[in-house]
Design a protein around this motif. Structure first.
Motif, PDB file in Angstrom:
ATOM      1  N   GLU A  66      22.996   3.921  21.257  1.00  0.00           N
ATOM      2  CA  GLU A  66      23.134   2.570  21.802  1.00  0.00           C
ATOM      3  C   GLU A  66      21.902   1.731  21.450  1.00  0.00           C
ATOM      4  O   GLU A  66      22.025   0.567  21.065  1.00  0.00           O
TER       5      GLU A  66
ATOM      6  N   THR B 117      20.897  -4.669  27.243  1.00  0.00           N
ATOM      7  CA  THR B 117      21.969  -4.190  28.116  1.00  0.00           C
ATOM      8  C   THR B 117      21.371  -4.077  29.519  1.00  0.00           C
ATOM      9  O   THR B 117      20.242  -4.506  29.770  1.00  0.00           O
ATOM     10  N   GLN B 118      22.115  -3.480  30.430  1.00  0.00           N
ATOM     11  CA  GLN B 118      21.585  -3.294  31.781  1.00  0.00           C
ATOM     12  C   GLN B 118      20.425  -2.302  31.801  1.00  0.00           C
ATOM     13  O   GLN B 118      19.578  -2.338  32.707  1.00  0.00           O
TER      14      GLN B 118
ATOM     15  N   LEU C  93      21.531  -1.690  19.065  1.00  0.00           N
ATOM     16  CA  LEU C  93      20.858  -2.911  19.524  1.00  0.00           C
ATOM     17  C   LEU C  93      19.773  -3.343  18.537  1.00  0.00           C
ATOM     18  O   LEU C  93      19.604  -4.540  18.254  1.00  0.00           O
TER      19      LEU C  93
END
Length: 291
Positions: free
Chosen positions: A128, A15-16, A132
């Motif tokens: 999160e 992700t970012q 992942l």
């Protein structure tokens, strides 16, 4: 379907803020054994990762490496030893009161004193990141499976070629076995003629030939060996773990070949038996790496 137990897979999700990489490698093993290397905050999902990988493979030694990079993964906080700080304070106060010594000990010295103040890093749970890791694990396990399938297909081709070699050698043995008794009778007649100056004892020759035929009969061993070869071919087509079953079959084939070698008193058969053993040994080495 033949699956190799050797393979490698790599999955990456990002992700970012975070980047997660999962690498899985496997080698041959009698059972299914896992070695997991991952950050401490992921230990709680170790069983879940094993279940994901278990959907793709069922046997082998599996090494799993999970690496995470990004900001916000670790929370830092100060840890102060207040009891020790109180001791310092009492000591400095006593110096001042008893000896009139003013201490230069200030905040800067306090922060630089490792016994008093330390910085702790705490790995925080992050849903999160866990998501992942799960997805990267699926990707890596899928790649691992594909590599095991490709190597398994090559192993299957090699084994099928070896099976053809075994069948040809077995046909050679059958051909020589069919004439084994007749050849023995001819040799026996010639020997008796030399010993008795041409006077043959037909009954004795027939009796000796019958005894020889009984001792050297390898018909049952050949039949069982042909059956094992057929079962081996059929097993290669099964869609399930077959490595242990194939290994057992090779042991049984070796047993039959050894018996043929000990019974058949013929150089041509002995030569074929040596070649059979050589091919079976090559097959045994390859089967050791099949799931």
């Amino acid at each position: 379907m033949v699956l190799s137990m050797t393979g490698y897979g790599r999955g990456r999700q990002q992700t970012q803020l975070f980047s997660v990489t999962v690498e899985i490698k496997s080698v041959n093993h009698r059972f299914c054994e896992y070695q997991m290397r991952m950050p401490k905050q992921l230990v709680k999902i170790e069983d879940q990762l094993k279940k994901i990988i278990g959907r793709y493979i069922q046997r082998g030694r599996v090494d799993v490496f999970v690496t995470i990079s990004g900001e916000g993964l670790v929370k830092r906080q100060l840890r102060v030893d207040w009891d020790l700080l109180d001791e310092y304070h009492r000591f400095l106060s006593r110096l001042r009161d008893k000896y009139g010594i003013e201490s230069g000990f200030g905040i800067r010295e306090l922060l630089n004193h490792e016994d008093l103040v330390t910085i702790e890093e705490i790995e925080e749970d992050n849903e999160e990141i866990i998501a992942l890791v799960m997805e990267a694990c699926r990707e890596a396990a899928g790649q691992l499976r594909l590599m095991r399938e490709k190597e398994g297909a090559q192993l299957q081709r090699d084994l099928e070629n070896h099976l053809q070699s075994l069948s040809k050698l077995l046909e050679t043995i059958k051909a020589h076995a069919a004439t084994l008794v007749h050849t023995y009778m001819l040799k026996l007649e010639k020997r008796m003629q030399e010993i008795t100056n041409g006077q043959l004892d037909e009954a004795r020759i027939v009796q000796e030939a019958a005894l020889f035929a009984e001792k050297s009969d390898i018909h049952e061993e050949i039949t069982r060996l042909e059956s094992h070869l057929l079962q081996f071919r059929e097993t290669l087509a099964l869609h399930e773990p077959i490595g242990r079953k194939l290994d057992f079959m090779i042991q049984e084939m070796n047993r039959e070949v050894n018996t043929i070698g000990s019974k058949a008193n013929a150089s041509a058969i002995s030569t074929a038996v040596v070649e059979l053993k050589s091919v079976l040994e090559k097959m045994r080495e390859q089967v050791q790496n099949i799931e």
